[in-house]
Design a protein around this motif. Sequence first.
Motif, PDB file in Angstrom:
ATOM      1  N   LEU A 218       0.818  -1.210   0.000  1.00  0.00           N
ATOM      2  CA  LEU A 218       0.000   0.000   0.000  1.00  0.00           C
ATOM      3  C   LEU A 218       0.854   1.263   0.000  1.00  0.00           C
ATOM      4  CD1 LEU A 218      -2.948  -0.853   2.421  1.00  0.00           C
ATOM      5  CD2 LEU A 218      -2.885  -0.938  -0.057  1.00  0.00           C
ATOM      6  N   VAL A 219       1.925   1.234   0.768  1.00  0.00           N
ATOM      7  CA  VAL A 219       2.787   2.413   0.839  1.00  0.00           C
ATOM      8  C   VAL A 219       3.348   2.767  -0.542  1.00  0.00           C
ATOM      9  CG1 VAL A 219       5.009   3.237   1.721  1.00  0.00           C
ATOM     10  CG2 VAL A 219       3.335   2.226   3.289  1.00  0.00           C
ATOM     11  N   LYS A 220       3.586   1.732  -1.355  1.00  0.00           N
ATOM     12  CA  LYS A 220       4.104   1.980  -2.706  1.00  0.00           C
ATOM     13  C   LYS A 220       3.165   2.873  -3.516  1.00  0.00           C
ATOM     14  CE  LYS A 220       6.896  -2.213  -3.380  1.00  0.00           C
ATOM     15  NZ  LYS A 220       7.012  -3.489  -4.142  1.00  0.00           N
ATOM     16  N   GLY A 224       6.125   8.848  -4.502  1.00  0.00           N
ATOM     17  CA  GLY A 224       6.119   9.839  -5.573  1.00  0.00           C
ATOM     18  C   GLY A 224       5.087  10.926  -5.384  1.00  0.00           C
ATOM     19  N   HIS A 225       4.304  10.825  -4.296  1.00  0.00           N
ATOM     20  CA  HIS A 225       3.269  11.831  -4.037  1.00  0.00           C
ATOM     21  C   HIS A 225       3.447  12.506  -2.683  1.00  0.00           C
ATOM     22  CE1 HIS A 225       1.333  10.211  -7.563  1.00  0.00           C
ATOM     23  NE2 HIS A 225       1.165   9.033  -6.995  1.00  0.00           N
ATOM     24  N   VAL A 226       4.625  12.301  -2.069  1.00  0.00           N
ATOM     25  CA  VAL A 226       4.901  12.884  -0.758  1.00  0.00           C
ATOM     26  C   VAL A 226       6.124  13.782  -0.880  1.00  0.00           C
ATOM     27  CG1 VAL A 226       5.283  12.415   1.690  1.00  0.00           C
ATOM     28  CG2 VAL A 226       4.013  10.764   0.291  1.00  0.00           C
ATOM     29  N   SER A 264       4.824  17.793  -7.807  1.00  0.00           N
ATOM     30  CA  SER A 264       5.645  18.601  -6.923  1.00  0.00           C
ATOM     31  C   SER A 264       4.975  19.958  -6.671  1.00  0.00           C
ATOM     32  CB  SER A 264       7.025  18.822  -7.549  1.00  0.00           C
ATOM     33  OG  SER A 264       7.797  19.703  -6.746  1.00  0.00           O
ATOM     34  N   PRO A 265       4.811  20.338  -5.402  1.00  0.00           N
ATOM     35  CA  PRO A 265       4.136  21.599  -5.108  1.00  0.00           C
ATOM     36  C   PRO A 265       5.001  22.825  -5.361  1.00  0.00           C
ATOM     37  CG  PRO A 265       4.864  20.560  -3.078  1.00  0.00           C
ATOM     38  CD  PRO A 265       5.157  19.588  -4.179  1.00  0.00           C
ATOM     39  N   VAL A 272       9.972  12.580  -0.816  1.00  0.00           N
ATOM     40  CA  VAL A 272      10.455  11.781   0.320  1.00  0.00           C
ATOM     41  C   VAL A 272       9.696  10.460   0.388  1.00  0.00           C
ATOM     42  CG1 VAL A 272      11.177  13.805   1.643  1.00  0.00           C
ATOM     43  CG2 VAL A 272       8.832  12.931   1.897  1.00  0.00           C
ATOM     44  N   PRO A 273      10.247   9.446   1.096  1.00  0.00           N
ATOM     45  CA  PRO A 273       9.562   8.149   1.217  1.00  0.00           C
ATOM     46  C   PRO A 273       8.198   8.286   1.886  1.00  0.00           C
ATOM     47  CG  PRO A 273      11.863   7.956   1.856  1.00  0.00           C
ATOM     48  CD  PRO A 273      11.591   9.415   1.709  1.00  0.00           C
ATOM     49  N   ALA A 274       7.257   7.488   1.420  1.00  0.00           N
ATOM     50  CA  ALA A 274       5.886   7.544   1.920  1.00  0.00           C
ATOM     51  C   ALA A 274       5.690   6.606   3.109  1.00  0.00           C
ATOM     52  CB  ALA A 274       4.909   7.185   0.804  1.00  0.00           C
TER      53      ALA A 274
END
Length: 290
Positions: A218-220, A224-226, A264-265, A272-274
């Motif tokens: 699930l973490v995967k 790429g979104h954190v 990316s905001p 960073v790792p999720a």
Amino acid sequence: MVLSLDRLTKTFGSKIAVDHLSATLQPGVYGLLGANGAGKTTLMRMICAILEPSSGEVLLDGQNVSDMGADYRDLLGYLPQDFGYYPSYTAKDYLEYIAVLKGIPRHAATAKIKELLNVVGLSEVSKKKIRTFSGGMKQRLGIAQALLNDPKILILDEPTAGLDPKERVRFRNLLSSLANDRIVILSTHIVSDVEAIADKVFVMKQGSFVSQGSIRELVKEAQGHVWEIAVNPSETGRWEEQMTVANLRREDDKTILRIISENSPSESATCVPATLEDLYLYHFPTERSE
């Protein structure tokens, strides 16, 4: 032992509370993670045969649980969000009463009650009236009653609500020790409880499973979104209005924001790792987990 959900659906009028859910569960701990109103309680009540599905079925080793009657109930331990108790009963009296309702012989019940009161940390207050208990103590008593009949299928709806951090750790350790030979389903919105002990997690939203798998799998999904970005403290409010901010911390004269975002905001943001909590906020951006 295999518990199967086969296209399980529940509607209330025009509202679909649970929408064609299918899953196969064997002994282990399963986390049911979702915001309030996601359909978790409705699903658990159908698994307990308290609610009749609108369509689909719950099967235990291939047999519809609705047809099993008392044989199925004897295998169940259930802790609802708000379990019923008599305020004038002592903890020991209450468990003795529940043991009678569950058909547990007196000699077996006496030993089991003593064991469970010790396990949930209520031995010293076993002769006190439940009305004098704190919320956390009542919750621990509810956990004890769910375990009275040594269930093979243990279903717990928000079981750690009201427990302090030390009590939650003890409870999670207890669940882990129970899961070798039974199916444990833990419904919660507290991510840390699921992350600590679940073998598999179902993320539920609007009556459907939007994700399912091990914690690692699930973490995967959130990788790429954190992002992390350093901003001036005065800018924090603006970022929180525009983005899903999972966390913030101070470093020197800057505030470090942890942001959940598809992209990316900012050019200065670092990916960073999720974590599982990040995944939760990815699916429920307006919620705050614990």
